[in-house]
Design an enzyme around this catalytic site. Structure first.
Site, PDB file in Angstrom:
ATOM      1  N   ASP A 118       1.116  -1.032   0.161  1.00  0.00           N
ATOM      2  CA  ASP A 118       0.424  -0.224  -0.194  1.00  0.00           C
ATOM      3  C   ASP A 118       1.200   1.445  -0.169  1.00  0.00           C
ATOM      4  O   ASP A 118       1.438   1.177   1.077  1.00  0.00           O
ATOM      5  CB  ASP A 118      -1.370   0.434   1.162  1.00  0.00           C
ATOM      6  CG  ASP A 118      -1.648  -1.095   1.547  1.00  0.00           C
ATOM      7  OD1 ASP A 118      -2.350  -1.256   0.348  1.00  0.00           O
ATOM      8  OD2 ASP A 118      -1.858  -2.182   2.312  1.00  0.00           O
ATOM      9  N   LYS A 122       0.077   9.992   1.309  1.00  0.00           N
ATOM     10  CA  LYS A 122      -0.166  10.873   2.973  1.00  0.00           C
ATOM     11  C   LYS A 122       0.805  11.063   3.458  1.00  0.00           C
ATOM     12  O   LYS A 122       1.386  10.228   4.374  1.00  0.00           O
ATOM     13  CB  LYS A 122      -1.685  11.224   3.221  1.00  0.00           C
ATOM     14  CG  LYS A 122      -2.397  11.316   2.158  1.00  0.00           C
ATOM     15  CD  LYS A 122      -4.042  12.267   3.049  1.00  0.00           C
ATOM     16  CE  LYS A 122      -4.686  12.345   2.187  1.00  0.00           C
ATOM     17  NZ  LYS A 122      -6.197  11.189   2.183  1.00  0.00           N
TER      18      LYS A 122
HETATM   19  N1  SAH Z   1       1.108  -8.291  -2.609  1.00  0.00           N
HETATM   20  C1  SAH Z   1       0.039  -8.762  -2.888  1.00  0.00           C
HETATM   21  C2  SAH Z   1      -1.027  -7.637  -2.508  1.00  0.00           C
HETATM   22  C3  SAH Z   1      -0.687  -6.167  -2.454  1.00  0.00           C
HETATM   23  S1  SAH Z   1      -1.970  -5.279  -1.722  1.00  0.00           S
HETATM   24  C4  SAH Z   1      -0.032  -9.049  -4.385  1.00  0.00           C
HETATM   25  O1  SAH Z   1       1.218  -7.588  -5.050  1.00  0.00           O
HETATM   26  O2  SAH Z   1      -1.054  -8.286  -5.191  1.00  0.00           O
HETATM   27  C5  SAH Z   1      -1.084  -5.208  -0.003  1.00  0.00           C
HETATM   28  C6  SAH Z   1      -2.047  -6.200   1.463  1.00  0.00           C
HETATM   29  O3  SAH Z   1      -0.747  -6.257   2.271  1.00  0.00           O
HETATM   30  C7  SAH Z   1      -2.909  -6.044   1.454  1.00  0.00           C
HETATM   31  O4  SAH Z   1      -3.568  -6.881   1.658  1.00  0.00           O
HETATM   32  C8  SAH Z   1      -3.055  -5.542   3.358  1.00  0.00           C
HETATM   33  O5  SAH Z   1      -4.054  -5.844   3.682  1.00  0.00           O
HETATM   34  C9  SAH Z   1      -1.594  -6.089   3.286  1.00  0.00           C
HETATM   35  N2  SAH Z   1      -0.432  -5.115   4.416  1.00  0.00           N
HETATM   36  C10 SAH Z   1      -0.323  -4.425   4.536  1.00  0.00           C
HETATM   37  N3  SAH Z   1       0.190  -3.908   5.617  1.00  0.00           N
HETATM   38  C11 SAH Z   1       0.297  -4.740   6.551  1.00  0.00           C
HETATM   39  C12 SAH Z   1       0.713  -5.125   7.478  1.00  0.00           C
HETATM   40  N4  SAH Z   1       1.545  -3.992   8.082  1.00  0.00           N
HETATM   41  N5  SAH Z   1       1.225  -6.157   7.576  1.00  0.00           N
HETATM   42  C13 SAH Z   1      -0.094  -7.178   6.808  1.00  0.00           C
HETATM   43  N6  SAH Z   1      -0.180  -7.395   6.256  1.00  0.00           N
HETATM   44  C14 SAH Z   1      -0.599  -5.924   5.626  1.00  0.00           C
END
Ligand code: SAH
Length: 212
Positions: A118, A122
């Site tokens: 993600d 911001k």
């Molecule tokens: N790797 C996958 C998903 C990317 S979306 C792909 O490339 O298709 C990013 C994912 O990271 C989301 O599903 C979100 O829930 C997870 N995520 C974000 N921060 C996280 C954290 N601190 N611990 C575990 N999962 C996390």
């Protein structure tokens, strides 16, 4: 990753402790015991629905893989993949990456994958980015001597931020691509987001970060 909320996800996860390890802190330093074969350990942080981790596990049976995902409604999709096609070299963690140091011992991990994390554009959400300072310090302690991080993203802002953050924390950047699918190896295992964005013609950025 946005998915429909699944109120039953938690129960399903708890019903499969052989695939989703319920007390990861108790495995710290002895992860090899959960796998039939002792071999290098790779972790994907923010695994999503598990396409990458299961694809990698099939392609690399000589590696043990752990997929970490804190959204239960997303993680159950990875669990479903394992229930359909069991892979002995994969386990899942329904936990938050901020607690990684509670779950893994120093030097226990060979590769950490950060795929399409993600971007949290911001500034006030900077601490949530998986390449924020506190995360990089943790990754550094978990990685073995030969260990490194592999990052892929479609988000230019997150990519630029991550390069700077890696550099600020003493990582060496290698194997950079500003257009992975335009120039790279087509046989690579793709994540869900990677497939979606590259099919739309969006560029995929990639790099490796190696502790000095
Ligand atoms: N790797 C996958 C998903 C990317 S979306 C792909 O490339 O298709 C990013 C994912 O990271 C989301 O599903 C979100 O829930 C997870 N995520 C974000 N921060 C996280 C954290 N601190 N611990 C575990 N999962 C996390």
């Amino acid at each position: 990753m946005r998915v429909r909320h699944k109120p039953w996800a938690k129960d399903k996860i708890e019903a499969h402790p052989n695939w989703v390890i319920s007390d990861p802190a108790s495995m710290k330093g002895s992860w090899q015991k959960v796998f039939p074969v002792e071999q290098p350990l790779h972790i994907e942080v923010g695994m999503g629905k598990g396409q990458f981790i299961t694809g990698m596990a099939k392609k690399h049976p000589d590696v043990n893989f752990i997929g970490m995902e804190f959204q239960g409604s997303v993680l159950v999709e990875a669990l479903d993949k394992l229930l359909e096609t069991p892979l002995e070299n994969v386990r899942l963690l329904h936990n938050n990456a901020k607690d990684l140091a509670e779950y893994f011992a120093e030097g226990e991990v060979e590769v950490i994958y950060l795929n399409f994390s993600d971007p949290w554009p911001k500034k006030r959400h900077e601490k949530r980015r998986l390449t924020y300072s506190s995360f990089l310090e943790t990754y550094k302690t978990l990685l073995s001597k030969e260990g490194h991080i592999e990052l892929k993203t479609d988000n230019q802002g997150l990519f630029e931020y991550s390069l700077e953050s890696f550099s600020d924390h003493g990582f060496i950047i290698r194997n950079v691509s500003l257009d992975l699918h335009g120039t790279g190896d087509l046989s690579i295992v793709k994540t869900e987001y990677e497939e979606k964005f590259s099919n739309k013609g969006q560029r995929i950025y990639r790099c490796e970060a190696w502790p000095k």
